[in-house]
Design a protein around this motif. Sequence first.
Motif, PDB file in Angstrom:
ATOM      1  N   SER A  13       0.839  -1.206   0.000  1.00  0.00           N
ATOM      2  CA  SER A  13       0.000   0.000   0.000  1.00  0.00           C
ATOM      3  C   SER A  13       0.872   1.252   0.000  1.00  0.00           C
ATOM      4  O   SER A  13       0.519   2.269  -0.621  1.00  0.00           O
ATOM      5  N   GLU A  14       2.017   1.191   0.665  1.00  0.00           N
ATOM      6  CA  GLU A  14       2.916   2.344   0.690  1.00  0.00           C
ATOM      7  C   GLU A  14       3.514   2.592  -0.694  1.00  0.00           C
ATOM      8  O   GLU A  14       3.608   3.742  -1.146  1.00  0.00           O
ATOM      9  N   GLU A  15       3.902   1.524  -1.385  1.00  0.00           N
ATOM     10  CA  GLU A  15       4.457   1.672  -2.731  1.00  0.00           C
ATOM     11  C   GLU A  15       3.402   2.203  -3.699  1.00  0.00           C
ATOM     12  O   GLU A  15       3.703   3.051  -4.557  1.00  0.00           O
ATOM     13  N   LEU A  16       2.178   1.717  -3.578  1.00  0.00           N
ATOM     14  CA  LEU A  16       1.100   2.222  -4.427  1.00  0.00           C
ATOM     15  C   LEU A  16       0.882   3.713  -4.195  1.00  0.00           C
ATOM     16  O   LEU A  16       0.678   4.477  -5.152  1.00  0.00           O
ATOM     17  N   ALA A  17       0.949   4.134  -2.944  1.00  0.00           N
ATOM     18  CA  ALA A  17       0.785   5.555  -2.620  1.00  0.00           C
ATOM     19  C   ALA A  17       1.919   6.376  -3.219  1.00  0.00           C
ATOM     20  O   ALA A  17       1.698   7.481  -3.738  1.00  0.00           O
ATOM     21  N   HIS A  18       3.143   5.844  -3.167  1.00  0.00           N
ATOM     22  CA  HIS A  18       4.293   6.547  -3.740  1.00  0.00           C
ATOM     23  C   HIS A  18       4.136   6.693  -5.256  1.00  0.00           C
ATOM     24  O   HIS A  18       4.476   7.737  -5.828  1.00  0.00           O
ATOM     25  N   ILE A  19       3.636   5.637  -5.921  1.00  0.00           N
ATOM     26  CA  ILE A  19       3.439   5.687  -7.370  1.00  0.00           C
ATOM     27  C   ILE A  19       2.399   6.740  -7.730  1.00  0.00           C
ATOM     28  O   ILE A  19       2.595   7.544  -8.651  1.00  0.00           O
ATOM     29  N   LYS A  20       1.286   6.756  -7.010  1.00  0.00           N
ATOM     30  CA  LYS A  20       0.237   7.745  -7.273  1.00  0.00           C
ATOM     31  C   LYS A  20       0.762   9.163  -7.063  1.00  0.00           C
ATOM     32  O   LYS A  20       0.424  10.081  -7.815  1.00  0.00           O
ATOM     33  N   GLU A  21       1.597   9.338  -6.043  1.00  0.00           N
ATOM     34  CA  GLU A  21       2.172  10.659  -5.788  1.00  0.00           C
ATOM     35  C   GLU A  21       3.095  11.076  -6.929  1.00  0.00           C
ATOM     36  O   GLU A  21       3.077  12.229  -7.377  1.00  0.00           O
ATOM     37  N   LEU A  22       3.891  10.127  -7.423  1.00  0.00           N
ATOM     38  CA  LEU A  22       4.792  10.428  -8.533  1.00  0.00           C
ATOM     39  C   LEU A  22       4.010  10.750  -9.806  1.00  0.00           C
ATOM     40  O   LEU A  22       4.379  11.669 -10.555  1.00  0.00           O
ATOM     41  N   VAL A  23       2.937  10.018 -10.055  1.00  0.00           N
ATOM     42  CA  VAL A  23       2.082  10.303 -11.209  1.00  0.00           C
ATOM     43  C   VAL A  23       1.538  11.729 -11.125  1.00  0.00           C
ATOM     44  O   VAL A  23       1.554  12.483 -12.107  1.00  0.00           O
ATOM     45  N   ALA A  24       1.064  12.119  -9.946  1.00  0.00           N
ATOM     46  CA  ALA A  24       0.499  13.457  -9.767  1.00  0.00           C
ATOM     47  C   ALA A  24       1.550  14.534 -10.022  1.00  0.00           C
ATOM     48  O   ALA A  24       1.259  15.570 -10.644  1.00  0.00           O
ATOM     49  N   ILE A  25       2.770  14.315  -9.558  1.00  0.00           N
ATOM     50  CA  ILE A  25       3.849  15.287  -9.757  1.00  0.00           C
ATOM     51  C   ILE A  25       4.151  15.443 -11.249  1.00  0.00           C
ATOM     52  O   ILE A  25       4.271  16.561 -11.767  1.00  0.00           O
ATOM     53  N   CYS A  26       4.277  14.307 -11.959  1.00  0.00           N
ATOM     54  CA  CYS A  26       4.591  14.359 -13.389  1.00  0.00           C
ATOM     55  C   CYS A  26       3.445  14.985 -14.187  1.00  0.00           C
ATOM     56  O   CYS A  26       3.680  15.771 -15.111  1.00  0.00           O
ATOM     57  N   ASN A  27       2.215  14.639 -13.825  1.00  0.00           N
ATOM     58  CA  ASN A  27       1.066  15.215 -14.528  1.00  0.00           C
ATOM     59  C   ASN A  27       1.024  16.733 -14.372  1.00  0.00           C
ATOM     60  O   ASN A  27       0.777  17.460 -15.340  1.00  0.00           O
ATOM     61  N   GLU A  28       1.260  17.199 -13.164  1.00  0.00           N
ATOM     62  CA  GLU A  28       1.212  18.637 -12.922  1.00  0.00           C
ATOM     63  C   GLU A  28       2.357  19.359 -13.628  1.00  0.00           C
ATOM     64  O   GLU A  28       2.161  20.419 -14.237  1.00  0.00           O
ATOM     65  N   GLN A  29       3.545  18.788 -13.550  1.00  0.00           N
ATOM     66  CA  GLN A  29       4.721  19.417 -14.154  1.00  0.00           C
ATOM     67  C   GLN A  29       4.611  19.473 -15.679  1.00  0.00           C
ATOM     68  O   GLN A  29       4.925  20.490 -16.310  1.00  0.00           O
ATOM     69  N   ASP A  30       4.144  18.367 -16.288  1.00  0.00           N
ATOM     70  CA  ASP A  30       4.143  18.251 -17.737  1.00  0.00           C
ATOM     71  C   ASP A  30       2.803  18.600 -18.381  1.00  0.00           C
ATOM     72  O   ASP A  30       2.702  18.647 -19.611  1.00  0.00           O
ATOM     73  N   GLY A  31       1.765  18.812 -17.563  1.00  0.00           N
ATOM     74  CA  GLY A  31       0.449  19.100 -18.117  1.00  0.00           C
ATOM     75  C   GLY A  31      -0.125  17.932 -18.882  1.00  0.00           C
ATOM     76  O   GLY A  31      -0.701  18.108 -19.969  1.00  0.00           O
ATOM     77  N   ILE A  32       0.012  16.712 -18.339  1.00  0.00           N
ATOM     78  CA  ILE A  32      -0.421  15.505 -19.039  1.00  0.00           C
ATOM     79  C   ILE A  32      -1.334  14.677 -18.139  1.00  0.00           C
ATOM     80  O   ILE A  32      -1.662  15.073 -17.024  1.00  0.00           O
ATOM     81  N   ASP A  33      -1.732  13.517 -18.639  1.00  0.00           N
ATOM     82  CA  ASP A  33      -2.598  12.599 -17.899  1.00  0.00           C
ATOM     83  C   ASP A  33      -2.077  11.181 -18.120  1.00  0.00           C
ATOM     84  O   ASP A  33      -2.531  10.472 -19.015  1.00  0.00           O
TER      85      ASP A  33
END
Length: 286
Positions: A13-33
Amino acid sequence: MTYTITARKTLTSEELAHIKELVAICNEQDGIDLKVNPSMLEKRSGEHEEDFLCYVNEKLVGFLGLYVFHSGEAEVSGMVHPAYRRNGIFTALQAKATDECRRRGIPSHLYIVQRDSQSGKSYMERIDGDYQFSEYRMELREKQPGNLLGNVHLRPETANDLETLIWLNVHGFQLEEERAREMSENMAGDPKSRTYLMVVDEQAIGKISVRKNEGKAFIYGFCVHPDHQGKGYGRQALAQTIQLMEEEGYPHVSLEVACENSKALGLYESCGFSVKSANDYYKLEL
């Protein structure tokens, strides 16, 4: 910079949370989905190493996931934290994933690249990825009136429907029977997914699947047998599915459609869906 790559058969569950956090960072930085299929990450079989995580000082800075629906290829999605790019991290993740696929006899990768991701496109150019096709991700914006009382009846699949579902995949998606059978077996048993058969005059003429996760519903595997296309059955089934999701408390509905399929795109738009983003798929032989 020193980093560590870890291969996982299942994710905590901790790794899944880390992945979701990384996805959110990349999406915000790059303007993607980014498309990372979180519900699939949550239900890994534990049989194979399919998730590769890169850490720097216990911070997740890179991720690559394999999604194997049949033995002919592995779909690939991943990302690297914007502050840690150009350090060879994704190349190292790809190398680990390549080793795993070769061990399993999987001959190619099919990379999912968000169309607005400049780093993703640049990477495909560097590794000579071969463009295959594109998909639109669509979301239900405003439900349109649909014919809920037509000839089509939706019923949930049962264990006795396996051969029918394989038959529909072969003819509806023009798949080889071996690939269709393998996909059906690999995708069976997902507690968050449900497939409905489209029945007309007691005959199954199509199917539609829905995966429910975190209050949202995702439609996939939607097809009508060629002998029954052009009769309005698909629109009836889609309207009924939307209504069913609404009744079950899932007002947020999305799906994906190949951009080459203009008829399907028009069908979804007529039911209230609009394009949110696009993914381009690139193949790399291993």
